[in-house]
Each structure stands twice: as C-alpha cells, then as structure tokens.
Scaffold this motif. Structure first.
Motif, mmCIF file in Angstrom:
data_model
loop_
_atom_site.group_PDB
_atom_site.id
_atom_site.type_symbol
_atom_site.label_atom_id
_atom_site.label_comp_id
_atom_site.label_asym_id
_atom_site.label_seq_id
_atom_site.Cartn_x
_atom_site.Cartn_y
_atom_site.Cartn_z
ATOM 1 N N LEU A 92 0.860 -1.182 0.000
ATOM 2 C CA LEU A 92 0.000 0.000 0.000
ATOM 3 C C LEU A 92 0.894 1.229 0.000
ATOM 4 O O LEU A 92 1.703 1.413 0.905
ATOM 5 C CB LEU A 92 -0.927 0.039 1.220
ATOM 6 C CG LEU A 92 -1.857 1.263 1.294
ATOM 7 C CD1 LEU A 92 -2.775 1.322 0.075
ATOM 8 C CD2 LEU A 92 -2.669 1.257 2.584
ATOM 9 N N GLY A 93 0.766 2.045 -1.039
ATOM 10 C CA GLY A 93 1.566 3.250 -1.140
ATOM 11 C C GLY A 93 0.696 4.483 -1.243
ATOM 12 O O GLY A 93 -0.529 4.421 -1.132
ATOM 13 N N ILE A 97 -2.962 10.697 3.367
ATOM 14 C CA ILE A 97 -4.258 11.327 3.119
ATOM 15 C C ILE A 97 -4.934 10.790 1.864
ATOM 16 O O ILE A 97 -6.124 11.030 1.642
ATOM 17 C CB ILE A 97 -4.126 12.860 3.033
ATOM 18 C CG1 ILE A 97 -3.152 13.250 1.919
ATOM 19 C CG2 ILE A 97 -3.702 13.436 4.376
ATOM 20 C CD1 ILE A 97 -3.079 14.755 1.685
ATOM 21 N N GLN A 98 -4.209 10.069 1.020
ATOM 22 C CA GLN A 98 -4.796 9.441 -0.164
ATOM 23 C C GLN A 98 -5.410 8.085 0.145
ATOM 24 O O GLN A 98 -6.260 7.599 -0.597
ATOM 25 C CB GLN A 98 -3.737 9.239 -1.250
ATOM 26 C CG GLN A 98 -3.195 10.506 -1.876
ATOM 27 C CD GLN A 98 -2.139 10.163 -2.922
ATOM 28 O OE1 GLN A 98 -1.272 9.330 -2.680
ATOM 29 N NE2 GLN A 98 -2.224 10.790 -4.081
ATOM 30 N N ASN A 99 -4.938 7.443 1.209
ATOM 31 C CA ASN A 99 -5.368 6.079 1.509
ATOM 32 C C ASN A 99 -6.758 6.067 2.125
ATOM 33 O O ASN A 99 -7.041 6.809 3.072
ATOM 34 C CB ASN A 99 -4.380 5.405 2.464
ATOM 35 C CG ASN A 99 -2.986 5.281 1.906
ATOM 36 O OD1 ASN A 99 -2.012 5.408 2.643
ATOM 37 N ND2 ASN A 99 -2.849 5.037 0.609
ATOM 38 N N SER A 100 -7.617 5.205 1.595
ATOM 39 C CA SER A 100 -8.978 5.097 2.123
ATOM 40 C C SER A 100 -8.978 4.293 3.424
ATOM 41 O O SER A 100 -8.030 3.554 3.727
ATOM 42 C CB SER A 100 -9.883 4.399 1.105
ATOM 43 O OG SER A 100 -9.528 3.039 0.975
ATOM 44 N N THR A 101 -10.040 4.420 4.172
ATOM 45 C CA THR A 101 -10.194 3.643 5.407
ATOM 46 C C THR A 101 -10.112 2.154 5.106
ATOM 47 O O THR A 101 -9.452 1.396 5.829
ATOM 48 C CB THR A 101 -11.540 3.967 6.078
ATOM 49 O OG1 THR A 101 -11.580 5.354 6.395
ATOM 50 C CG2 THR A 101 -11.740 3.142 7.338
ATOM 51 N N GLU A 102 -10.760 1.737 4.041
ATOM 52 C CA GLU A 102 -10.749 0.315 3.671
ATOM 53 C C GLU A 102 -9.337 -0.159 3.360
ATOM 54 O O GLU A 102 -8.928 -1.252 3.785
ATOM 55 C CB GLU A 102 -11.651 0.086 2.460
ATOM 56 C CG GLU A 102 -11.720 -1.374 2.024
ATOM 57 C CD GLU A 102 -12.530 -1.569 0.752
ATOM 58 O OE1 GLU A 102 -12.591 -2.712 0.273
ATOM 59 O OE2 GLU A 102 -13.079 -0.581 0.228
ATOM 60 N N CYS A 107 -4.681 -3.424 4.892
ATOM 61 C CA CYS A 107 -3.232 -3.569 5.005
ATOM 62 C C CYS A 107 -2.832 -3.940 6.436
ATOM 63 O O CYS A 107 -2.015 -4.842 6.654
ATOM 64 C CB CYS A 107 -2.550 -2.278 4.569
ATOM 65 S SG CYS A 107 -0.752 -2.397 4.405
ATOM 66 N N LEU A 108 -3.413 -3.261 7.411
ATOM 67 C CA LEU A 108 -3.120 -3.576 8.813
ATOM 68 C C LEU A 108 -3.548 -5.000 9.158
ATOM 69 O O LEU A 108 -2.816 -5.734 9.844
ATOM 70 C CB LEU A 108 -3.836 -2.585 9.730
ATOM 71 C CG LEU A 108 -3.319 -1.149 9.740
ATOM 72 C CD1 LEU A 108 -4.274 -0.246 10.523
ATOM 73 C CD2 LEU A 108 -1.916 -1.061 10.328
ATOM 74 N N ASP A 109 -4.715 -5.395 8.696
ATOM 75 C CA ASP A 109 -5.249 -6.709 9.055
ATOM 76 C C ASP A 109 -4.424 -7.847 8.461
ATOM 77 O O ASP A 109 -4.143 -8.843 9.134
ATOM 78 C CB ASP A 109 -6.698 -6.833 8.590
ATOM 79 C CG ASP A 109 -7.663 -6.034 9.449
ATOM 80 O OD1 ASP A 109 -7.234 -5.530 10.510
ATOM 81 O OD2 ASP A 109 -8.836 -5.902 9.060
ATOM 82 N N ILE A 110 -4.053 -7.726 7.193
ATOM 83 C CA ILE A 110 -3.296 -8.800 6.543
ATOM 84 C C ILE A 110 -1.840 -8.797 6.996
ATOM 85 O O ILE A 110 -1.289 -9.833 7.401
ATOM 86 C CB ILE A 110 -3.384 -8.673 5.009
ATOM 87 C CG1 ILE A 110 -4.823 -8.905 4.542
ATOM 88 C CG2 ILE A 110 -2.442 -9.666 4.334
ATOM 89 C CD1 ILE A 110 -5.040 -8.649 3.056
ATOM 90 N N ASN A 111 -1.202 -7.642 6.949
ATOM 91 C CA ASN A 111 0.243 -7.572 7.176
ATOM 92 C C ASN A 111 0.648 -7.704 8.627
ATOM 93 O O ASN A 111 1.754 -8.162 8.922
ATOM 94 C CB ASN A 111 0.796 -6.250 6.630
ATOM 95 C CG ASN A 111 0.771 -6.165 5.125
ATOM 96 O OD1 ASN A 111 0.147 -6.984 4.453
ATOM 97 N ND2 ASN A 111 1.429 -5.165 4.579
ATOM 98 N N THR A 147 9.230 4.660 5.196
ATOM 99 C CA THR A 147 9.345 5.046 3.802
ATOM 100 C C THR A 147 8.342 6.136 3.443
ATOM 101 O O THR A 147 7.129 5.921 3.569
ATOM 102 C CB THR A 147 9.103 3.826 2.888
ATOM 103 O OG1 THR A 147 10.038 2.801 3.238
ATOM 104 C CG2 THR A 147 9.271 4.195 1.419
ATOM 105 N N PRO A 148 8.810 7.309 3.004
ATOM 106 C CA PRO A 148 7.856 8.344 2.567
ATOM 107 C C PRO A 148 6.979 7.814 1.436
ATOM 108 O O PRO A 148 7.466 7.170 0.509
ATOM 109 C CB PRO A 148 8.771 9.474 2.073
ATOM 110 C CG PRO A 148 10.068 9.262 2.782
ATOM 111 C CD PRO A 148 10.207 7.772 2.908
ATOM 112 N N GLY A 149 5.690 8.069 1.526
ATOM 113 C CA GLY A 149 4.774 7.564 0.518
ATOM 114 C C GLY A 149 4.303 6.150 0.783
ATOM 115 O O GLY A 149 3.666 5.540 -0.068
ATOM 116 N N ALA A 150 4.611 5.622 1.954
ATOM 117 C CA ALA A 150 4.163 4.265 2.299
ATOM 118 C C ALA A 150 4.033 4.147 3.817
ATOM 119 O O ALA A 150 4.516 3.199 4.417
ATOM 120 C CB ALA A 150 5.121 3.221 1.753
ATOM 121 N N SER A 151 3.378 5.114 4.431
ATOM 122 C CA SER A 151 3.337 5.157 5.894
ATOM 123 C C SER A 151 2.612 3.965 6.501
ATOM 124 O O SER A 151 3.044 3.415 7.521
ATOM 125 C CB SER A 151 2.707 6.462 6.371
ATOM 126 O OG SER A 151 1.383 6.592 5.871
#
Length: 268
Positions: A92-93, A97-102, A107-111, A147-151
């Motif tokens: 997920l990159g 502020i671009q990343n949706s809640t979903e 990403c949190l759940d799987i990784n 990594t910037p762009g992949a918080s």
C-alpha cells in the motif's frame, strides 16, 4: 514422529512464498502452503513436483481458519511442523491522506494482525518440534526506516519487526527460534500492483524511476533458508535493504535528510 521436516508458508501462491516453498521442497522438506489464491496454490504445488506438499485456501485475517490450516497440515505430515513462515502481505503506497479507510484496515489486518494470528496458531506445533523450530516473519526494508509515501505499509512492517523481537524473547525458553526477513524491492508479481486505488502507476515503475535495484526472488528464498538454520534475528536482503540498515544505524541524520529531500509519494 515423521523424520521429514515440515514448513508451512502463507502467501504460498506466488512471489516470495512460492520461492521459499520451491527451495525447501527441493531440499527434502514437506511443504505446506496457505493463500486465498486457489489457482496459484495449485501452480506452486505443480512446480514443487513431489508428493510431500499440502495446500489450504484460507485468509490470514481469520483466526479460526489458521487453526484449521495448521491442524490439517500437521495431520498430513504425521504430526510435525518445524517452521511457520508468516509471509502473506499486501503493498500500500501513496500519501496517508490518499489512503482510504478500507485500504488502511486491509493492510493492517493482513500484514500485521495476520502475523500475530499466525504466531498464536503456530506456537503449540512449534513447541512440539523444539528445540530448533522456527517462526519466520517476512518484514521489509520499510521496517528499518519509515518510507515516505508508504506510511501504512511501513507501520505494518515495523510492527512485524517488533513482533519478531518480542517473541524472540518470549519463546527463547521453549527453544523456538523467531526470525525476520527484511527484503528491499523483490522481483515478484506485487511490483505490478498500483501503489493505491488513486494511482495508475505500478510499484515496479516507481522503483525503476527512483533508480533502485530489484532483487531476484531466489535471493529471499536462500535468505529464508539461512535464517531458519542460523542465529541472526533480522536478515536484510538486497543492496537497498543493507544500505538502509547501515545508514539508519550509523548515519541517521544524513538518512533523514535524504528521505526528506528525495521523498516522492508513491501515489503520484
């Protein structure tokens, strides 16, 4: 108890998981595979090319499904699991502020949650084959320095690193080794994914534009073998990961300046 050693790998339908499965299978291990991709699992089975392989379609976010997968594998192997590889993960990159809640929750759940659930489910099996059994978690160079762009992705991989270090302490008395792999950009199908839903740019293009090298997936498989049989807590894989580890330890100020000056969000 069967003499043939057994390894169960999540994310075994492609990429790093498949490469690890092939290497351990070639070296005589009984290989267990878990993934949500049924067709990919079949392809990995075919490539292993011998009868000592087991696959189970399940989602690492489902704690109960973990029990079914590992119990089934233990039955197939004659009662043993020597190594669990927590490898399933998604990229997920993009700016936060671009990343949706979903996207964030997935990403949190799987990784991260998937790794915690896998460790819980694997523990009773690894205790039985200890000393020398191993929990191997796939972290990332993104778990060395954010990594910037992949918080969000970085947060999950820092979490995997923390889980590895915590369990290395918790499980030492039981003779269970806990290890992590920290690869940079690896030549797998994940590089063809867009960085996030708002971007049309594939991760591979982003990496190429940044002048970073892409490491062969076979290097990660060999690193996995070395981690399982060695005594190193975290194993970096690829030049970028090794440079990042060096800089974060010895040149933190310079690394911070480089990150701030060269940051280009992955979603742009």
């Amino acid at each position: 108890m069967a003499e043939r050693k057994a390894i169960f790998i999540t994310g075994g339908a492609s990429g790093i998981g498949r490469a690890i499965a092939l290497l351990f299978g070639q070296r005589g291990w009984f290989v267990g595979l878990g993934d949500v991709d049924k067709d990919g699992l079949r392809e990995t089975e075919d490539q292993i090319g011998h009868g000592f392989v087991f696959s189970h379609v399940f989602d690492v976010r489902d704690r109960e499904a973990w029990n079914g997968a590992l119990d089934g594998f233990a039955i197939a192997t004659g009662g043993r699991i020597d190594v669990l590889v927590n490898n399933a993960g998604i990229p997920l990159g993009g700016e936060l502020i671009q990343n949706s809640t979903e996207e964030i929750e997935r990403c949190l759940d799987i990784n991260l949650k998937g790794v915690l659930f896998g460790a819980q489910a694997a523990y009773p099996h690894l205790v039985e084959t200890a000393p020398g059994s191993c929990l191997l978690n796939t972290a990332s160079a993104a778990g060395i320095y954010g990594t910037p762009g992949a918080s969000v992705y970085s947060a999950t991989k820092f979490g995997v690193r923390a889980v590895t270090e915590s369990l290395d302490g918790e499980w030492a008395e039981y003779g269970i080794k806990v290890r992590s792999l920290m690869p940079g950009f690896i030549d797998t199908p994940l590089l063809e994914h867009a960085t996030n839903r708002q971007s049309n740019e594939a991760i591979r293009q982003r990496v190429t534009d940044a002048g970073l090298e892409i490491t062969p997936v076979g290097d990660v498989a060999q690193a996995a073998w070395d981690a399982v049989h060695g005594d190193k807590l975290h194993t970096t894989v690829g030049k970028s990961a090794k440079r990042l580890a060096f800089a974060s330890r010895w040149l933190p100020g310079r690394l911070r300046k480089e990150m701030r000056s060269s940051a280009r969000p992955m979603g742009k």
